[in-house]
Design an enzyme around this catalytic site. Structure first.
Site, PDB file in Angstrom:
ATOM      1  N   TRP A  15       0.805  -1.231   0.000  1.00  0.00           N
ATOM      2  CA  TRP A  15       0.000   0.000   0.000  1.00  0.00           C
ATOM      3  C   TRP A  15       0.830   1.268   0.000  1.00  0.00           C
ATOM      4  O   TRP A  15       0.291   2.352  -0.195  1.00  0.00           O
ATOM      5  CB  TRP A  15      -0.919   0.007   1.228  1.00  0.00           C
ATOM      6  CG  TRP A  15      -0.187  -0.312   2.501  1.00  0.00           C
ATOM      7  CD1 TRP A  15      -0.125  -1.537   3.113  1.00  0.00           C
ATOM      8  CD2 TRP A  15       0.621   0.566   3.288  1.00  0.00           C
ATOM      9  NE1 TRP A  15       0.682  -1.466   4.234  1.00  0.00           N
ATOM     10  CE2 TRP A  15       1.152  -0.185   4.358  1.00  0.00           C
ATOM     11  CE3 TRP A  15       0.959   1.922   3.199  1.00  0.00           C
ATOM     12  CZ2 TRP A  15       2.003   0.358   5.325  1.00  0.00           C
ATOM     13  CZ3 TRP A  15       1.803   2.468   4.157  1.00  0.00           C
ATOM     14  CH2 TRP A  15       2.313   1.688   5.204  1.00  0.00           C
ATOM     15  N   LYS A  29      -2.357  -8.430  -7.796  1.00  0.00           N
ATOM     16  CA  LYS A  29      -3.196  -8.276  -6.595  1.00  0.00           C
ATOM     17  C   LYS A  29      -2.630  -7.129  -5.757  1.00  0.00           C
ATOM     18  O   LYS A  29      -1.567  -7.243  -5.158  1.00  0.00           O
ATOM     19  CB  LYS A  29      -3.207  -9.541  -5.743  1.00  0.00           C
ATOM     20  CG  LYS A  29      -4.303  -9.444  -4.695  1.00  0.00           C
ATOM     21  CD  LYS A  29      -3.993 -10.069  -3.347  1.00  0.00           C
ATOM     22  CE  LYS A  29      -3.129  -9.306  -2.415  1.00  0.00           C
ATOM     23  NZ  LYS A  29      -3.803  -8.255  -1.624  1.00  0.00           N
ATOM     24  N   GLY A  49       6.675  -6.278  -0.291  1.00  0.00           N
ATOM     25  CA  GLY A  49       5.933  -6.256   0.969  1.00  0.00           C
ATOM     26  C   GLY A  49       6.858  -6.638   2.113  1.00  0.00           C
ATOM     27  O   GLY A  49       8.076  -6.460   2.028  1.00  0.00           O
ATOM     28  N   SER A  50       6.276  -7.189   3.159  1.00  0.00           N
ATOM     29  CA  SER A  50       7.054  -7.485   4.353  1.00  0.00           C
ATOM     30  C   SER A  50       7.933  -8.732   4.162  1.00  0.00           C
ATOM     31  O   SER A  50       7.617  -9.614   3.367  1.00  0.00           O
ATOM     32  CB  SER A  50       6.104  -7.718   5.527  1.00  0.00           C
ATOM     33  OG  SER A  50       5.277  -8.825   5.250  1.00  0.00           O
ATOM     34  N   GLU A  77      10.928  -7.881  -3.076  1.00  0.00           N
ATOM     35  CA  GLU A  77      11.398  -6.596  -2.518  1.00  0.00           C
ATOM     36  C   GLU A  77      10.819  -6.510  -1.121  1.00  0.00           C
ATOM     37  O   GLU A  77       9.627  -6.258  -0.962  1.00  0.00           O
ATOM     38  CB  GLU A  77      10.869  -5.421  -3.351  1.00  0.00           C
ATOM     39  CG  GLU A  77      11.351  -5.371  -4.769  1.00  0.00           C
ATOM     40  CD  GLU A  77      12.793  -4.939  -4.897  1.00  0.00           C
ATOM     41  OE1 GLU A  77      13.412  -4.589  -3.858  1.00  0.00           O
ATOM     42  OE2 GLU A  77      13.292  -4.961  -6.017  1.00  0.00           O
ATOM     43  N   LEU A  78      11.663  -6.737  -0.101  1.00  0.00           N
ATOM     44  CA  LEU A  78      11.133  -6.895   1.253  1.00  0.00           C
ATOM     45  C   LEU A  78      11.540  -5.716   2.142  1.00  0.00           C
ATOM     46  O   LEU A  78      11.831  -4.646   1.645  1.00  0.00           O
ATOM     47  CB  LEU A  78      11.592  -8.242   1.804  1.00  0.00           C
ATOM     48  CG  LEU A  78      11.316  -9.427   0.849  1.00  0.00           C
ATOM     49  CD1 LEU A  78      11.880 -10.714   1.396  1.00  0.00           C
ATOM     50  CD2 LEU A  78       9.829  -9.562   0.545  1.00  0.00           C
ATOM     51  N   CYS A  97      10.359   1.461   2.236  1.00  0.00           N
ATOM     52  CA  CYS A  97      11.365   0.487   2.674  1.00  0.00           C
ATOM     53  C   CYS A  97      12.776   1.020   2.505  1.00  0.00           C
ATOM     54  O   CYS A  97      13.715   0.428   3.006  1.00  0.00           O
ATOM     55  CB  CYS A  97      11.165  -0.833   1.948  1.00  0.00           C
ATOM     56  SG  CYS A  97      10.947  -0.615   0.202  1.00  0.00           S
ATOM     57  N   GLU A 133      12.369  -2.269  11.502  1.00  0.00           N
ATOM     58  CA  GLU A 133      11.912  -1.176  10.650  1.00  0.00           C
ATOM     59  C   GLU A 133      10.733  -0.511  11.350  1.00  0.00           C
ATOM     60  O   GLU A 133       9.717  -1.150  11.588  1.00  0.00           O
ATOM     61  CB  GLU A 133      11.480  -1.804   9.326  1.00  0.00           C
ATOM     62  CG  GLU A 133      11.281  -0.854   8.207  1.00  0.00           C
ATOM     63  CD  GLU A 133      10.944  -1.582   6.898  1.00  0.00           C
ATOM     64  OE1 GLU A 133      11.296  -1.048   5.849  1.00  0.00           O
ATOM     65  OE2 GLU A 133      10.312  -2.650   6.917  1.00  0.00           O
TER      66      GLU A 133
HETATM   67  P1  ADP Z   1       2.666  -4.613   4.798  1.00  0.00           P
HETATM   68  O1  ADP Z   1       3.188  -4.948   6.143  1.00  0.00           O
HETATM   69  O2  ADP Z   1       3.411  -3.551   4.084  1.00  0.00           O
HETATM   70  O3  ADP Z   1       1.177  -4.451   4.723  1.00  0.00           O
HETATM   71  P2  ADP Z   1       2.421  -7.232   3.679  1.00  0.00           P
HETATM   72  O4  ADP Z   1       3.572  -8.100   3.346  1.00  0.00           O
HETATM   73  O5  ADP Z   1       1.507  -7.670   4.757  1.00  0.00           O
HETATM   74  O6  ADP Z   1       3.056  -5.830   3.931  1.00  0.00           O
HETATM   75  O7  ADP Z   1       1.533  -6.954   2.399  1.00  0.00           O
HETATM   76  C1  ADP Z   1       2.037  -6.801   1.094  1.00  0.00           C
HETATM   77  C2  ADP Z   1       1.094  -7.489   0.139  1.00  0.00           C
HETATM   78  O8  ADP Z   1       1.078  -8.870   0.432  1.00  0.00           O
HETATM   79  C3  ADP Z   1      -0.350  -7.017   0.210  1.00  0.00           C
HETATM   80  O9  ADP Z   1      -0.899  -7.024  -1.089  1.00  0.00           O
HETATM   81  C4  ADP Z   1      -0.990  -8.080   1.069  1.00  0.00           C
HETATM   82  O10 ADP Z   1      -2.371  -8.213   0.836  1.00  0.00           O
HETATM   83  C5  ADP Z   1      -0.267  -9.303   0.589  1.00  0.00           C
HETATM   84  N1  ADP Z   1      -0.287 -10.451   1.513  1.00  0.00           N
HETATM   85  C6  ADP Z   1      -0.321 -10.443   2.859  1.00  0.00           C
HETATM   86  N2  ADP Z   1      -0.343 -11.695   3.337  1.00  0.00           N
HETATM   87  C7  ADP Z   1      -0.311 -12.531   2.273  1.00  0.00           C
HETATM   88  C8  ADP Z   1      -0.307 -13.955   2.095  1.00  0.00           C
HETATM   89  N3  ADP Z   1      -0.309 -14.776   3.140  1.00  0.00           N
HETATM   90  N4  ADP Z   1      -0.283 -14.439   0.841  1.00  0.00           N
HETATM   91  C9  ADP Z   1      -0.262 -13.612  -0.223  1.00  0.00           C
HETATM   92  N5  ADP Z   1      -0.269 -12.279  -0.119  1.00  0.00           N
HETATM   93  C10 ADP Z   1      -0.283 -11.738   1.101  1.00  0.00           C
END
Ligand code: ADP
Length: 479
Positions: free
Chosen positions: A149, A173, A227-228, A249-250, A283, A382
């Site tokens: 996001w 997605k 994402g994370s 990209e974490l 990040c 972080e």
């Molecule tokens: P943040 O902490 O920045 O919200 P996330 O890693 O939780 O980061 O989210 C990044 C993306 O990964 C979002 O699109 C989220 O919906 C998606 N996401 C979160 N959990 C899962 C999962 N178990 N499988 C696939 N996608 C996921």
């Protein structure tokens, strides 16, 4: 109210669940719009469409694909203001930053529109006069993109532009917090004439269900995720079952090293630009500053003074520099980090508190903490918020050890006027990106990505397109 369906096979479709979810504004908690709540069945339909579109799209000439990508760039420019406003509403960042992101996001389409034409192969001398060896690159196939996001447009285009340029088709997605910007982007791609099935968008709140459906489908040959680190690791494990290509990209934990020879005014401005962009929610944001003891007080005073002048508020308000955090959980994490640092002896130079807001706004004062140590959460994790911990060092070796003492390795920064020190430190930092006297190194033509637990692969520039290409060796016998 704005309401977006799923974009699959060139058509806007209801989700199989028949339901929608609310998207809220983090500045006041009010509903901004709705997006269709997609699930497993919708993913299967989207992958069907992407697979069906792949042969036609990949066989187009690079020039034809490039021309369509260039039209997406134009479409984004035409609707720049609309997209920027929508982004600020659903994500919170100040409007000026949202405009900057739309430009950055569009630039990926412009850059890869050109780069599509430069996917060169190679011939290699054979061991026999009767053989010829060719090496050529072909698109990987259907690519799945899962995005966060914090950059609702750019994290999609940084993946979609090179993927489409290479000849791949995509199912994306977006994060559940920011599906509307993503849907607007899909609309622009549709208007630009990107053929049906080449880019598909499945929004939804059931991230794991959607993610699993993408990962279990053997027709999906590539996963690209931002994402994370935690979710990235899960996806990496799941991608193993079908041996998908992956780019991740974490998380980051960026250090900024400020040496005693730095121009302190300029260094302070660079540090703050890097720290407070998107309220600290990127990040590559500076997450910890290491400053030489001899300039500690002077530098911390400068940081505190400039930080104290920053305007906090809703992103659409004129002159706002720090918008809300994405949600209540983010606010609580920042609060926890600041209280922990305070309890362990850090000095709050400025800020340090959540800002009372109307409705359920998630604002936190931009904060500078002095004399932080490795025992504090702010130096271990972080923070992803507007908090700047300042840690004092005595020697270059000590600063480097502190900077590298983390499982992350995305971006690192240093400020010095000593050229040999700049080279020495840059080469010793265990990071994928190093900014020397530069707190904002991201541009479309450069390789963005991390080492260690910050990820795999690179996005941007000529490196970014390689992630969507396979290498094929063709041996030709002439007898
Ligand atoms: P943040 O902490 O920045 O919200 P996330 O890693 O939780 O980061 O989210 C990044 C993306 O990964 C979002 O699109 C989220 O919906 C998606 N996401 C979160 N959990 C899962 C999962 N178990 N499988 C696939 N996608 C996921």
């Amino acid at each position: 109210m704005m309401r977006y369906r799923l974009y699959i096979d060139g058509a806007w479709q209801e989700a199989s669940t028949g339901t929608y979810f609310d998207v809220t504004n983090p500045a006041d908690g009010l509903v901004v719009g709705q997006a269709a709540d997609g699930g497993k069945e919708d993913v299967t339909k989207a992958v069907d469409a992407a697979s069906k579109a792949f042969p036609g799209w990949s066989r187009k000439t690079a020039r034809e694909r490039g021309e369509l990508l260039a039209r997406v760039y134009d479409g984004m420019m035409n609707r720049k203001e609309e997209m920027a406003r929508l982004m600020t509403l659903e994500q919170g960042k100040p409007l000026a930053e949202a405009r900057g992101e739309v430009q950055y996001a569009a630039d990926f389409f412009q850059w890869y529109a050109e780069e599509a034409k430069r996917i060169y192969g190679e011939t290699i001398p054979a061991n026999s006069p009767d053989k010829r060896i060719w090496v050529q690159h072909q698109p990987v196939g259907v690519a799945a993109a899962i995005t966060p996001w914090n950059f609702p447009a750019a994290m999609i285009t940084r993946k979609a532009a090179p993927a489409l340029a290479a000849g791949c088709t995509m199912v994306a997605k977006p994060a559940e917090q920011t599906p509307l910007t993503a849907a607007l982007l899909a609309e622009i791609m549709e208007e630009a004439g990107i053929p049906a099935g080449v880019f598909n968008l499945v929004t939804g709140t059931r991230a794991a269900e959607i993610g699993d459906a993408l990962l279990e489908d053997e027709r999906v040959r590539k996963l690209t995720f931002t994402g994370s680190t935690e979710v990235g690791k899960t996806l990496m494990k799941k991608a193993a079952d079908t041996v998908k290509r992956i780019s991740l990209e974490l998380g980051g934990h960026a250090p900024y090293l400020v040496f005693e020879d730095a121009d302190l005014e300029k260094a302070a401005k660079e540090v703050l630009a890097s720290k407070f962009r998107n309220a600290g929610q990127t990040c590559v944001c500076t997450n910890r500053v290491y400053v030489h003891r001899s300039i500690k007080e002077e530098f911390a005073d400068l940081l505190a003074r400039y930080t104290g002048e920053m305007k906090v508020g809703p992103g659409l308000e004129e002159g706002v520099q720090i918008g809300p955090l994405i949600d209540q959980a983010a606010l609580e994490k920042v609060e926890r980090h600041v209280r922990d640092a305070e309890a362990k002896g850090a000095r709050v130079m400025v800020g340090g508190r959540a800002v009372p807001a109307e409705g359920s706004g998630c604002f936190f004062e931009p904060t500078v903490l002095l004399d932080t140590t490795e025992e504090m959460l702010v130096e271990q994790e972080e923070t992803f918020g507007p908090v700047l911990p300042v840690h004092v060092f005595d020697t270059e070796e000590e600063a480097l050890t502190l900077a590298n003492n983390t499982r992350f390795g995305l971006a690192a920064y240093l400020y010095t006027r000593d050229l040999s020190r700049a080279v020495r430190i840059s080469e010793s930092l265990e990071y994928g990106i190093v900014g020397v006297n530069d707190g904002m190194p991201s541009t479309v033509q450069t390789p963005f990505g991390g080492v260690k637990e910050s990820g795999l692969g690179r996005e941007g520039g000529r490196y970014g397109i390689e992630e969507y290409l396979e290498t094929k060796y063709i041996s030709i016998g002439l007898k």
